[in-house]
Design a protein around this motif. Structure first.
Motif, short mmCIF file in Angstrom:
data_model
loop_
_atom_site.label_atom_id
_atom_site.label_comp_id
_atom_site.label_asym_id
_atom_site.label_seq_id
_atom_site.Cartn_x
_atom_site.Cartn_y
_atom_site.Cartn_z
N ALA A 46 1.99 -1.81 5.00
CA ALA A 46 0.72 -2.52 4.99
C ALA A 46 -0.16 -1.63 4.09
N ALA A 47 -0.07 -0.22 4.62
CA ALA A 47 -0.84 0.76 4.04
C ALA A 47 -0.65 0.70 2.35
N LEU A 48 0.53 0.82 2.14
CA LEU A 48 0.90 0.92 0.57
C LEU A 48 0.09 -0.59 -0.23
N ALA A 49 0.25 -1.63 0.50
CA ALA A 49 -0.34 -2.81 -0.09
C ALA A 49 -1.97 -2.82 -0.18
N ALA A 50 -2.57 -1.98 0.67
CA ALA A 50 -3.89 -1.97 0.58
C ALA A 50 -4.50 -0.85 0.10
N ARG A 51 -3.42 -0.07 -0.91
CA ARG A 51 -4.00 1.04 -2.00
C ARG A 51 -3.35 0.59 -3.31
N PRO A 52 -3.46 -0.53 -3.79
CA PRO A 52 -2.84 -0.93 -4.88
C PRO A 52 -3.31 -0.11 -6.25
N GLY A 53 -2.32 0.15 -7.21
CA GLY A 53 -2.66 0.98 -8.28
C GLY A 53 -2.41 2.35 -7.85
N ARG A 54 -2.29 2.79 -6.58
CA ARG A 54 -1.88 4.05 -6.26
C ARG A 54 -0.40 4.40 -6.25
#
Ligand SMILES: *Cc1c(COP(=O)(O)O)cnc(C)c1O
Length: 412
Positions: free
Chosen positions: A115-123
């Protein structure tokens, strides 16, 4: 007492520390087999509370046995959040509505990290350390592999964990997620949750903390430290029993935004409408997936209530006293025999276990266990002793380390 005093002390001095222990009566709240075993592994599997026996019989006989499926709407369905709130508000510094008890630590890690990775797209980067618990490393590697992300591994001294400056050195505008264990499983090093969380936020990243070795052993302040996400198990210092469900924390302000990947019916809005398509439920409920494990939840609830009853401040105080005692004995008795303390000496930076390093740790652990002193071997060279404050006595520590001293003297 100085190290010399402790080293020269006899077993009676450990018994005197037990008589002065304010948590002494809690030892009687656990099941003890009459087998003389010295149990120094409550940080792998906590002892069984006596109340658990009663509660499990009751839930099987009186609730499952007679209420049958009706019990789901008579309280069972609420248990993940109800126990989560008890745990969160009493032991984790989390306001209600942010903690749920569910799944295993591994699955909770996967859900929240995803969930965290999906909330920081592009990083494109995840920050963690090489000495993090294996399941944490593997879960992050799996997610990074699926998404083509890079893990920035911190290599720290195995007797410590990453310090904020080491984290800062690899955290920046590419970082999506910073994830660590709060207390290192091998060394017991306590990471600086507040400073690391702050520097991750300064870089625009989210944080995910694994509390397996701190929950129930020391106070945790998730809200005050502005932690984004956390997970932990209930079967170590919380005495929830083998395979008891884990817990997850999602900071209230993130609950609308974050989406976990396991879309099950019980994380859906109006689950029992059984409607078309997944629409996430409100709040922390959206982090749930399938049917709650009621027997495990019941046992977890008993263990958590016992810790709340004893009080986390008193537990922390005794955890420090037990580990100080163990370190003093190790310095006095075992250092001349080739053992070194591989845990922090500053008690504020140390959890409730102690790592004792010796080249023959693997065989020493096997022999200790054969002799009824239950410890853990942690590769490559650590005898790890867990000092669960509610059920471990100072005499246990004395007996266990005395046995280790005997084994090392036989070798010499
Ligand atoms: C014990 C432990 C786990 C265990 O994960 P499970 O999924 O419950 O098996 C995970 N992380 C840490 C830091 C642990 O100490």
């Amino acid at each position: 007492m100085t190290t010399m005093d402790v080293a020269n002390s006899d077993r009676e001095s450990a018994a005197a520390l037990d008589r002065a222990d304010g948590l002494r009566r809690f030892r009687d709240r656990f099941v003890f087999a009459d087998d003389g075993v010295v149990y120094l592994d409550g940080n792998s599997l906590g002892r069984a509370p006596r109340d658990t026996v009663v509660q499990l019989v009751d839930v099987v006989e009186s609730v499952w046995g007679s209420r049958l499926i009706r019990a789901w709407s008579e309280g069972w369905m609420d248990l993940p959040l109800r126990i989560g709130d008890r745990l969160g508000t009493s032991l984790l510094g989390a306001a209600p509505g942010q903690v749920a008890v569910a799944d295993s630590t591994t699955v909770c890690l996967y859900k929240l990290a995803s969930a965290a990775l999906a909330a920081r797209p592009g990083r494109t980067e995840i920050v963690t350390d090489r000495d993090n618990f294996p399941t944490d490393r593997y879960v992050l590697e799996s997610l990074a592999g699926d998404r083509g992300l890079t893990i920035r591994w911190i290599e720290s001294d195995p007797a410590r964990g990453p310090e904020p400056d080491e984290v800062a050195a690899v955290t920046g505008s590419r970082t999506a997620l910073v994830s660590f264990s709060h207390v290192a499983y091998r060394s017991a090093f306590v990471l600086d949750m507040q400073a690391i969380t702050r520097l991750a936020h300064d870089a625009g990243a989210l944080t995910l903390w694994d509390l397996c070795h701190s929950a129930g052993a020391m106070p945790v302040e998730l809200d005050a430290n502005e932690v984004d996400l956390a997970v932990g198990c209930t079967y170590k210092y919380l005495n929830g029993g083998p395979g008891a469900p884990a817990f997850l924390y999602v900071r209230a302000e993130h609950q609308r935004e974050l989406r976990q990947p396991i879309w099950g019916w019980l994380g859906r809005r109006e689950a029992f409408e059984m409607g078309d398509g997944y629409e996430r439920a409100e709040g922390i409920t959206a982090m749930l997936s399938g049917t709650p494990p009621i027997l495990g939840l019941t046992a977890a609830g008993v263990g958590i209530e016992l810790v709340i009853e004893a009080g986390i401040a008193a537990i922390r105080e005794k955890g420090i006293a037990l580990t100080e005692f163990a370190i003093a004995l190790a310095d006095g008795w075992l250092a001349p025999l080739g053992v070194s303390v591989a845990s922090p000496r500053d008690s504020s930076r140390r959890g409730a276990h102690v790592a004792l390093a010796h080249p023959a740790a693997r065989t020493l652990c096997a022999r200790l266990i054969r002799d009824g002193v239950v410890v853990d071997f942690r590769a490559p060279d650590v005898v790890r002793i867990g000092l669960s404050p509610l059920s471990t006595s100072f005499t246990d520590v004395w007996d266990g380390l005395d046995r280790l001293r005997g084994l090392l003297e036989e070798e010499a």
